[in-house]
Design a protein around this motif. Structure first.
Motif, short mmCIF file in Angstrom:
data_model
loop_
_atom_site.label_atom_id
_atom_site.label_comp_id
_atom_site.label_asym_id
_atom_site.label_seq_id
_atom_site.Cartn_x
_atom_site.Cartn_y
_atom_site.Cartn_z
N PRO A 309 0.83 -1.20 0.00
CA PRO A 309 0.00 0.00 0.00
C PRO A 309 0.87 1.26 0.00
O PRO A 309 1.96 1.29 0.58
CB PRO A 309 -0.80 -0.12 1.31
CG PRO A 309 -0.85 -1.59 1.58
CD PRO A 309 0.45 -2.14 1.09
N ASN A 310 0.38 2.29 -0.65
CA ASN A 310 1.07 3.58 -0.79
C ASN A 310 2.24 3.52 -1.76
O ASN A 310 3.01 4.48 -1.87
CB ASN A 310 1.54 4.13 0.56
CG ASN A 310 0.40 4.51 1.47
OD1 ASN A 310 -0.60 5.07 1.02
ND2 ASN A 310 0.53 4.17 2.75
N PRO A 323 6.85 5.43 -4.30
CA PRO A 323 5.64 5.98 -3.68
C PRO A 323 4.57 6.29 -4.72
O PRO A 323 4.86 6.82 -5.80
CB PRO A 323 6.15 7.26 -3.01
CG PRO A 323 7.58 6.99 -2.72
CD PRO A 323 8.08 6.15 -3.87
N SER A 324 3.33 5.95 -4.40
CA SER A 324 2.22 6.21 -5.32
C SER A 324 2.01 7.70 -5.52
O SER A 324 1.66 8.15 -6.62
CB SER A 324 0.93 5.58 -4.77
OG SER A 324 1.09 4.18 -4.62
N TYR A 340 7.27 9.45 6.34
CA TYR A 340 7.26 7.99 6.42
C TYR A 340 5.95 7.47 5.84
O TYR A 340 4.87 7.87 6.27
CB TYR A 340 7.43 7.52 7.87
CG TYR A 340 8.81 7.75 8.40
CD1 TYR A 340 9.15 8.96 8.99
CD2 TYR A 340 9.78 6.76 8.28
CE1 TYR A 340 10.44 9.17 9.46
CE2 TYR A 340 11.06 6.97 8.74
CZ TYR A 340 11.40 8.18 9.33
OH TYR A 340 12.67 8.39 9.79
N LEU A 341 6.07 6.58 4.86
CA LEU A 341 4.90 5.94 4.27
C LEU A 341 4.67 4.61 4.97
O LEU A 341 5.58 3.77 5.04
CB LEU A 341 5.10 5.74 2.77
CG LEU A 341 5.12 7.00 1.91
CD1 LEU A 341 5.31 6.64 0.45
CD2 LEU A 341 3.84 7.81 2.10
N LEU A 410 4.68 -3.10 12.52
CA LEU A 410 4.25 -2.03 11.63
C LEU A 410 5.46 -1.52 10.88
O LEU A 410 6.48 -1.18 11.49
CB LEU A 410 3.60 -0.89 12.43
CG LEU A 410 2.34 -1.24 13.24
CD1 LEU A 410 1.91 -0.03 14.07
CD2 LEU A 410 1.22 -1.68 12.32
N GLY A 411 5.37 -1.46 9.54
CA GLY A 411 6.49 -1.03 8.74
C GLY A 411 6.29 0.36 8.17
O GLY A 411 5.17 0.74 7.79
N TYR A 412 7.38 1.12 8.12
CA TYR A 412 7.35 2.48 7.58
C TYR A 412 8.60 2.67 6.72
O TYR A 412 9.71 2.37 7.15
CB TYR A 412 7.33 3.53 8.70
CG TYR A 412 6.10 3.47 9.57
CD1 TYR A 412 5.00 4.29 9.31
CD2 TYR A 412 6.03 2.60 10.66
CE1 TYR A 412 3.87 4.24 10.11
CE2 TYR A 412 4.91 2.54 11.47
CZ TYR A 412 3.83 3.36 11.19
OH TYR A 412 2.71 3.30 11.98
N ILE A 413 8.42 3.20 5.53
CA ILE A 413 9.52 3.48 4.61
C ILE A 413 9.78 4.98 4.60
O ILE A 413 8.87 5.78 4.43
CB ILE A 413 9.20 2.98 3.19
CG1 ILE A 413 8.92 1.47 3.21
CG2 ILE A 413 10.35 3.29 2.24
CD1 ILE A 413 10.07 0.63 3.71
#
Length: 862
Positions: A309-310, A323-324, A340-341, A410-413
């Motif tokens: 997602p995103n 990133p979208s 952070y996405l 929970l992951g964040y890029i």
């Protein structure tokens, strides 16, 4: 005309020589290239049995890149290549001279060569095992291809510690890829850009047989093995069912999987692959690509790639997901405009499995700030339940999504803001929005009310916290020390003090006590039974020092070491949470009134303890000297499996513990002589203590005590009729008695009488001789624990004790007897009126008597 005809025949003759494949060896001043051979195979040398060929070869029949290769003929498989990172065209050449092998391109520019050699080359040979070897005139090897592996090893080849296998980019491009197989002194490890994604030791059917250090890896007819001790000991073996095969290899494939496969007839058979889950290879779906493991087919994993997602697929399909929202991009350098996405739920990242969080017990904001301050950090994974913070650094691989993924993560890029366009991402930084006039008026009032509310709740919370801190004793010089304020990698799970109070029913069930503190039985919320140890006498040590040591201990895992499951550090409270050992300590079983330990059980305990100590001394990254080996610190689990406890805790204790520890560390009766003579303390001090424990295992009684009444002997003569210098008036210093019986060859006199003949003289002799070797006065004469394990297992010849280094036991025995008699005279007068000392290691009168001997007396004449 005749001259022309003659020259033509000479030309044909030398052309035939150039096209000839040598089946034995070739000599210097030889040149080979692909176009030089009639069949265009490029082959110029074969092994004597025809199994392997050396050739100037173009993989996958492409016509641009040619390599000097060793090829398995029947399967047409490359097992080694020379110039993998410097390919040449079909007109490039391989030149063999007296200086070695050189590969040049069509213009004669060198592209690859063997290193400088010790003597001139006489011949180049290809062995039946596929090893390309340069020999001198005396047939001595100057250089071997087996010593410079690429992505494959074959039977007969060794991959030593420190060497690597590097994958190729593809089947047609042999250039060095990003995946590496590294051999360490304890394991075989797969890495991607320095990040671990697989270990041989974590494979279900891989077994560690010994505590020897690994020296090399090899594949053979039994499987994949890690060998030590010059190849005489198998350290770890990967057991797979291997049928008879014509050819077997272990290869690091271009997709990052390590594969063992065999070739028989005309077919390949895959015998092992790691990691088995294709989604665990780091770049299977490209950067930030989402890999889904489809196990519905019933076969090995079939990865499916998409974007999380995103994110959306980049211009090169799934080589990367971007990133979208076009307002964001993945960072290429440090940038202040960070965001952070968020990734979807149920996702995992390969490094999280093989690395520890950088922080425990922090909130999400702290975790993101850690990443924001680190230019090499590209994302985070955060675990809500424990507050664990994982960072993704250097290179971003694929994201895993499968039924086995941790749903609590929970992951964040990390991204950078490339424009001010509004985004609907809830985790992004604030955007520039124009506020209406009403908002400008109401906002200050709202903020004022908000901060007033926060202040009220803060004061109320602080009051409650103060009450709790008083209860926990937090008000000291270290009360402000917060575990989240410093970085300690490898820290195990942190428990709250209240959680442990609940688990132990307010520390109700005491199951043991000793110099390190009291131990209570507890049951955690997940119903697992644990032993909770309250550490005493920590002095002024702060949380950080404590946690640093616990991080070391928590990362040590061995079947004969008690597992540390977690810790608690609140205020002055220091607690450790261990796995529960249902049979208690060895001293209770060995010296108690319960069922007698059979000889095999005693032997298994001795072997398990030796293995655990050998691992502490040489098997883990940081050598640990236990300093207090005694039966109380050897715990027993099901089937009397021995596990050493309290290892590494000696560093945590304060200097004021002289009530228990003589000189520095250790318990009287098990102290090595060097403790008392200010000599260097090494792992050999543990060897001495182990030897003393081993004697007690043999006899079933304390070394420094009166004869145990639990033994079925005439109590009127508690020494059981012994008549020697080691026994006077019912007092026995058993180590000296063991030495005397060894000198006379009367080993059965030393066995626990309760065994009633259920042990042979040879079995007792083995343990007694090992024990006496361990208690040599000179540390250099004592064997190391790895050697002790070898002697117990029968892999190492049984050593003979050195009597001259054991004569000190005669002095010890005499001093013990004198001190014991003095103690018996005074016992009813003074000893019984002294309050019991919690830190006293033993309670027998004779043991206390032995404590009377001064350091000067006990060390004896030098």
């Amino acid at each position: 005309m005749e001259t022309i005809f003659y020259i033509f025949h000479i030309f044909l003759f030398f052309s035939a020589i150039s096209a000839y494949t040598f089946s034995d060896y070739i000599n210097p001043n030889f040149t080979a290239s692909n176009v030089k051979f009639i069949d265009n195979s490029g082959t110029f040398l074969s092994s004597p049995n025809g199994t392997f060929e050396a050739a100037m070869f173009n993989p996958a029949a492409q016509q641009t890149n040619f390599y000097l290769c060793v090829i398995h003929v029947a399967s047409n498989t490359i097992i080694w290549s020379a110039n993998r990172d410097a390919p040449i065209s079909d007109s490039g050449q391989m030149n063999l001279t007296i200086e070695g092998i050189t590969i040049v391109d069509q213009d004669g520019i060198p592209k690859w060569s063997t290193p400088p050699l010790n003597s001139p080359v006489y011949a180049l040979q290809l062995t039946d095992s596929g090893n390309l070897v340069l020999l001198d005139r005396s047939n001595v090897s100057l250089w071997e291809s087996f010593h410079y592996p690429t992505d494959t090893i074959v039977i007969g080849q060794q991959l030593p510690v420190g060497s690597l296998l590097s994958c190729g980019v593809s089947d047609s491009d042999l250039s060095t890829g990003d995946y590496k197989l590294r051999i360490s002194t304890s394991d075989a490890i797969l890495e991607w850009h320095g990040q671990t994604y697989w270990k041989l030791s974590m494979v279900a059917n891989a077994f560690r047989d010994t505590n020897y250090m690994v020296e090399y890896m090899a594949v053979n007819s039994t499987g994949l093995n890690l060998f030590g001790s010059d190849g005489t000991v198998t350290v770890t073996v990967l057991k797979v069912v291997l049928p008879l095969a014509d050819f077997r290899i272990a290869k690091l494939a271009s997709n990052g999987q390590f594969i063992v496969r065999s070739f028989s007839g005309n077919n390949w058979k895959q015998e092992f692959v790691g990691p088995e889950d294709g989604c665990q290879t780091p770049f299977i779906c490209g950067s930030v690509g989402l890999c889904t493991d489809d196990t519905t087919t019933g076969t090995s994993s079939t990865p499916t790639c998409s974007c999380p997602p995103n994110f959306r697929a980049g211009s090169n399909n799934f080589s990367a997901c971007v990133p979208s929202n076009g307002s964001y991009s993945l960072p290429r350098a440090c940038n202040s405009s960070l965001s952070y996405l968020k990734l979807g739920s149920g996702m995992q990242y390969f490094t999280n499995i093989y690395s520890d969080p950088v922080r425990y017990g922090v909130n999400l904001t702290v975790c993101q700030d850690l990443c924001s301050r680190n230019c090499s950090c590209l994302g985070i994974f955060y675990e809500n339940s424990s507050g664990s913070c994982y960072v993704l650094e250097n290179e971003l691989g694929s994201i895993m999504s499968s039924s086995n993924s941790g749903s609590n993560l929970l992951g964040y890029i990390k991204t950078i803001v490339v424009s001010a366009t509004t985004t609907d991402d809830p985790t992004s930084h604030s955007q520039r929005n124009k506020f209406p006039v009403a908002a400008l008026v109401l906002l200050p009032i709202t903020v004022f009310i908000f901060f007033m509310a926060i202040g009220f709740f803060w004061l109320r919370r602080k009051k409650k916290s103060k009450t709790k801190d008083i209860k926990l004793g937090k008000f000291n010089s270290h009360s402000s020390e917060d575990l989240s304020a410093f970085y300690i990698p490898g820290l195990p799970k942190r428990f709250d003090y209240e959680e442990l109070e609940l688990a132990t029913d307010n520390f109700k069930t005491l199951i043991g006590s000793g110099g390190f503190g009291a131990v209570y039985k507890g049951v955690l919320l997940d119903k697992s039974v644990v032993a909770v140890k309250k550490i005493m006498n920590l002095g002024n040590q702060g949380k950080k020092d404590f946690c640093t040591e616990i991080a070391i201990i928590g990362n040590i895992h061995h079947v004969n070491l008690v597992k540390l499951k977690g810790f608690c550090a609140e205020g002055r409270q220091r607690l450790l949470i261990y796995e529960y050992m249902n049979r208690g300590s060895l001293d209770r079983t060995l010296f108690g009134g319960g069922p007698v330990l059979e000889w095999q059980e005693r032997f298994d305990i001795a072997l398990g303890t030796a293995r655990g100590l050998a691992y502490l001394h040489s098997g883990c990254e940081q050598k640990i000297i236990h300093c207090d080996i005694k039966p109380e610190n050897i715990l027993l689990h099901d089937q009397f499996q021995a596990k050493i406890s309290d290892f590494g805790l000696s560093k945590l204790l304060s200097p004021e513990e002289s009530g228990l520890f003589t000189t520095m560390r250790g318990t009287r009766g098990y102290l090595a002589p060097e403790w008392l003579t200010n000599s260097a303390i090494t792992e050999k001090t543990d060897v001495y203590s182990y030897g003393m424990v081993l004697l007690e295992v043999v006899s079933g009684r304390k070394n420094c005590s009166v004869k145990s009444r639990s033994h079925s002997m005439d109590e009127s003569n508690s020494c059981g009729g012994y008549s020697s210098a080691s026994s006077v008036a019912g007092l026995v210093y058993f180590p000296l008695f063991a030495l005397e019986m060894h000198e006379q060859g009367k080993y059965l006199e030393l066995a626990d009488p309760r065994l009633e003949g259920r042990v042979s003289s040879e079995e007792v002799e083995k343990l007694v001789r090992i024990a006496l070797c361990c208690v040599h006065e000179e540390p250099a004469l004592r064997p190391n624990m790895a050697t002790v394990v070898g002697m117990l297992e029968g892999a190492t010849p049984l050593a003979q004790p050195r009597i001259e280094s054991l004569n000190f036991l005669r002095f010890y025995g005499r001093r013990f007897t004198e001190a014991s008699m003095i103690a018996e005279e005074n016992e009813n007068d003074s000893m019984l009126h002294q309050p019991p000392q919690e830190s006293t290691p033993t309670t027998s009168g004779s043991q206390t008597a032995f404590s009377y001997v001064s350091s000067h007396d006990i060390s004896g004449p030098r």
